[in-house]
Design a protein around this motif. Structure first.
Motif, PDB file in Angstrom:
ATOM      1  N   PRO A 295    -120.285 -14.236  30.027  1.00  0.00           N
ATOM      2  CA  PRO A 295    -121.427 -14.092  29.129  1.00  0.00           C
ATOM      3  C   PRO A 295    -122.551 -13.266  29.744  1.00  0.00           C
ATOM      4  O   PRO A 295    -123.020 -13.542  30.845  1.00  0.00           O
ATOM      5  CB  PRO A 295    -121.866 -15.542  28.893  1.00  0.00           C
ATOM      6  N   GLY A 296    -122.950 -12.225  29.025  1.00  0.00           N
ATOM      7  CA  GLY A 296    -124.079 -11.408  29.443  1.00  0.00           C
ATOM      8  C   GLY A 296    -123.811 -10.431  30.557  1.00  0.00           C
ATOM      9  O   GLY A 296    -124.696  -9.654  30.920  1.00  0.00           O
ATOM     10  N   VAL A 297    -122.606 -10.432  31.119  1.00  0.00           N
ATOM     11  CA  VAL A 297    -122.289  -9.563  32.255  1.00  0.00           C
ATOM     12  C   VAL A 297    -121.663  -8.269  31.740  1.00  0.00           C
ATOM     13  O   VAL A 297    -120.672  -8.307  31.011  1.00  0.00           O
ATOM     14  CB  VAL A 297    -121.330 -10.266  33.233  1.00  0.00           C
ATOM     15  N   PRO A 298    -122.195  -7.094  32.116  1.00  0.00           N
ATOM     16  CA  PRO A 298    -121.621  -5.832  31.628  1.00  0.00           C
ATOM     17  C   PRO A 298    -120.154  -5.690  31.997  1.00  0.00           C
ATOM     18  O   PRO A 298    -119.735  -6.067  33.093  1.00  0.00           O
ATOM     19  CB  PRO A 298    -122.471  -4.763  32.336  1.00  0.00           C
ATOM     20  N   LEU A 299    -119.396  -5.128  31.070  1.00  0.00           N
ATOM     21  CA  LEU A 299    -117.974  -4.872  31.257  1.00  0.00           C
ATOM     22  C   LEU A 299    -117.731  -3.377  31.189  1.00  0.00           C
ATOM     23  O   LEU A 299    -118.164  -2.710  30.241  1.00  0.00           O
ATOM     24  CB  LEU A 299    -117.151  -5.610  30.201  1.00  0.00           C
ATOM     25  N   VAL A 300    -117.030  -2.842  32.184  1.00  0.00           N
ATOM     26  CA  VAL A 300    -116.663  -1.431  32.236  1.00  0.00           C
ATOM     27  C   VAL A 300    -115.143  -1.321  32.115  1.00  0.00           C
ATOM     28  O   VAL A 300    -114.416  -2.053  32.787  1.00  0.00           O
ATOM     29  CB  VAL A 300    -117.118  -0.778  33.553  1.00  0.00           C
ATOM     30  N   THR A 301    -114.668  -0.410  31.286  1.00  0.00           N
ATOM     31  CA  THR A 301    -113.232  -0.175  31.212  1.00  0.00           C
ATOM     32  C   THR A 301    -112.936   1.301  31.032  1.00  0.00           C
ATOM     33  O   THR A 301    -113.713   2.029  30.412  1.00  0.00           O
ATOM     34  CB  THR A 301    -112.572  -0.972  30.063  1.00  0.00           C
TER      35      THR A 301
ATOM     36  N   CYS B 290    -116.091  -9.095  24.450  1.00  0.00           N
ATOM     37  CA  CYS B 290    -117.482  -8.738  24.754  1.00  0.00           C
ATOM     38  C   CYS B 290    -118.428  -9.231  23.664  1.00  0.00           C
ATOM     39  O   CYS B 290    -119.530  -9.711  23.944  1.00  0.00           O
ATOM     40  CB  CYS B 290    -117.609  -7.229  24.933  1.00  0.00           C
ATOM     41  N   LEU B 291    -118.011  -9.125  22.420  1.00  0.00           N
ATOM     42  CA  LEU B 291    -118.835  -9.633  21.327  1.00  0.00           C
ATOM     43  C   LEU B 291    -119.036 -11.133  21.447  1.00  0.00           C
ATOM     44  O   LEU B 291    -120.158 -11.641  21.339  1.00  0.00           O
ATOM     45  CB  LEU B 291    -118.166  -9.313  19.982  1.00  0.00           C
ATOM     46  N   GLU B 292    -117.955 -11.832  21.660  1.00  0.00           N
ATOM     47  CA  GLU B 292    -118.026 -13.283  21.738  1.00  0.00           C
ATOM     48  C   GLU B 292    -118.927 -13.751  22.868  1.00  0.00           C
ATOM     49  O   GLU B 292    -119.674 -14.727  22.721  1.00  0.00           O
ATOM     50  CB  GLU B 292    -116.618 -13.846  21.923  1.00  0.00           C
ATOM     51  N   ARG B 293    -118.864 -13.035  23.993  1.00  0.00           N
ATOM     52  CA  ARG B 293    -119.609 -13.470  25.174  1.00  0.00           C
ATOM     53  C   ARG B 293    -120.912 -12.701  25.370  1.00  0.00           C
ATOM     54  O   ARG B 293    -121.561 -12.808  26.399  1.00  0.00           O
ATOM     55  CB  ARG B 293    -118.708 -13.347  26.410  1.00  0.00           C
TER      56      ARG B 293
END
Length: 508
Positions: A195-201, A216-219
């Motif tokens: 939750p709230g932590v940026p995700l890079v892919t 990402c939406l859910e969290r």
């Protein structure tokens, strides 16, 4: 007892736990860390998962952070030459003496937990992960670059809450554990999204992106993509060259925002509020995520950074990158393979995102870190005469990338292949590499999970070149080097375990 004997006994105990196999779940490692005082709680992490490239991405990021002056820890697997390769702080691996000391601390606790019928014995990877966290806690680095072992959701590394999470890419792997489809595997890997932590892919597959977007939406995790320049991103917002922010990552995309992804403007505008029922941190997307993902993948275009390879040179390659802080041109990366540029761009975006929680990395440090990166066993050249190449490709996608890279970086008359793989791998990978070889020498690395040469020979039955077998990697390498004539190349691949044994044998 001298140190060498103590060290070997410590390793013997660690490896003996391997008999318990892989048992996904966080209960055992969480219980062990509780007994150890939760050494991970005071550390800052970047958590890197994915099918391919996660180790390279971790190594590149660690070098950039070190170049910026941050005390940086790195945890990766497996090792190439020594068990101590797996954990290091500022490039200094754990010493044999400290490893012995930490095993002495952890072993009685692990055995205590193992005798608890409700939990069962810990796995080797769980113990090694706890050992690494204890080592890092003693050294108190500014940042820990933490590579996932297998999957993500139930991987022992998923006890941490990072500053940035990464999923490099997703393709079929470990299907007997992670699932039989790319979507199922992506859901396991998306379990590291917090939750709230940026995700890079850097993933490009639409199914994978749908799953990641839903998670990402859910969290309420800000979502960033890394793309080849010119790649269509389905409405992906571009990069601002002005204030150093991704355009469209409005207030709702900030870490810790109560609004979440899709509640800001630009890239996130118009997104739905939810992605279906599912798990929280460490639980992965739930059953409703699949349906939610289908809508979310078009409703929420991600914010993006882009890259393009500019020039291939014998020592590596040059590329350009356009990210949060504008363009960087002629970046030198001393790693071979187009996929390594993707990994480098992913690491660059991670480094830029770390400025928000207080770890800025200047452009000069980015350049220096890239240029300083060394990562063994990935298109690594051990010898020029004969040309001896090592690459740890061990699944179909990695082998396709290897096959594409060979003619781009090397010139040779014949290719002599030394191939050893693990029994749980998809032997479809052979279809990409065998047609390039004049001779294939099939062998097995010295690990219990290795596939035997006979099994490989059956899978290679359609191969039109010469097939040989060898009982050990060392014997296979000696045969290949003896067969190599002027202008020939020897390639060792199929597993990092095979690469490790070949490198150790060659160096004597």
């Amino acid at each position: 007892m001298d140190l060498d004997e103590s060290y070997n006994r410590a390793l013997d105990w660690i490896h003996s736990i391997g008999r318990f196999g892989m048992k996904p779940g966080l209960e055992r490692v969480t219980a062990l860390l509780e007994l150890l005082g939760n050494p991970h709680r005071e550390l800052n992490f970047v958590h890197i998962g994915g099918t391919n490239g996660k180790g390279s991405t971790a190594a590149i990021l660690a070098e950039m952070l070190r170049a910026a002056g941050y005390r940086t820890a790195l945890y990766t697997s497996p090792y190439i030459l020594s068990f101590t390769n797996r954990m290091a702080v500022d490039g200094a691996e754990i010493s044999p003496g400290e490893l012995v000391e930490l095993v002495g601390l952890i072993r009685p606790l692990a055995e205590q937990l193992g005798s608890d019928g409700s939990l069962g014995p810990l796995t080797e990877f769980e113990v090694v992960t706890a050992l690494a966290l204890c080592f890092f806690a003693r050294r108190r680095p500014d940042l820990v670059v933490f590579e996932v072992g297998l999957g993500g959701r139930l991987d022992a590394t998923n006890v941490v809450t990072p500053l940035v999470s990464v999923i490099t890419n997703v393709s079929l792997e470990h299907t007997q554990v992670l699932g039989s489809t790319v979507g199922a595997i992506a859901r396991e890997k998306a379990g590291i999204i917090k939750p709230g932590v940026p995700l890079v892919t850097a993933a490009l597959d639409e199914t994978v992106l749908a799953v990641i977007t839903a998670a990402c939406l859910e969290r309420r995790a800000p979502f960033y993509r890394v793309l080849p320049a010119g790649e269509s991103a389905g409405g992906c917002a571009g990069v601002s060259a002005g204030e150093g922010e991704i355009e469209g990552a409005g207030a709702g995309a900030n870490a810790g925002s109560s609004q979440g992804v899709g509640q800001g403007t630009g890239a996130g505008a118009g997104a739905g509020a939810g992605a279906g029922a599912g798990g929280g941190p460490g639980q992965g997307p739930g059953a409703g995520d699949v349906a939610g993902a289908a809508a979310a993948s078009t409703a929420v275009p991600a914010a993006c950074a882009t890259y393009a390879r500019q020039e291939i040179v014998p020592e590596g390659q040059y590329f350009t990158y356009r990210g949060l802080h504008g363009p960087l041109d002629r970046l030198f990366l001393p790693l071979r393979g187009a996929y390594q540029v993707t990994n480098a761009a992913t690491a660059l975006l991670c480094a830029e995102l770390l400025s928000k929680p207080g770890f800025p990395v200047a452009a000069g440090a980015l350049r220096r870190g890239l240029a300083a990166t060394r990562w063994p066993g990935r298109l690594e050249v051990l010898s020029q005469e004969p040309l001896l190449i090592l690459d740890g490709a061990h699944n179909p996608e990695a082998m396709r990338q290897l096959a594409a890279a060979l003619p781009a970086y090397f010139r040779y008359r014949r290719l002599i292949l030394v191939l050893g793989v693990l029994a749980d791998k998809d032997l479809q990978m052979l279809d990409s590499i065998l047609p390039l070889a004049a001779i294939a020498i099939l062998t097995r690395p010295d690990v219990p999970r290795a596939a035997g040469p006979a099994a490989l020979a059956a899978a290679a039955a359609r191969f039109s070149g010469e097939i040989r077998t060898a009982g050990t990697v060392g014997q296979a390498l000696e045969t290949a080097l003896a067969l190599a004539g002027p202008g020939d190349a020897v390639l060792v691949t199929g597993s990092l375990y095979t690469v490790s044994e070949a490198k150790a044998h060659f160096r004597g």
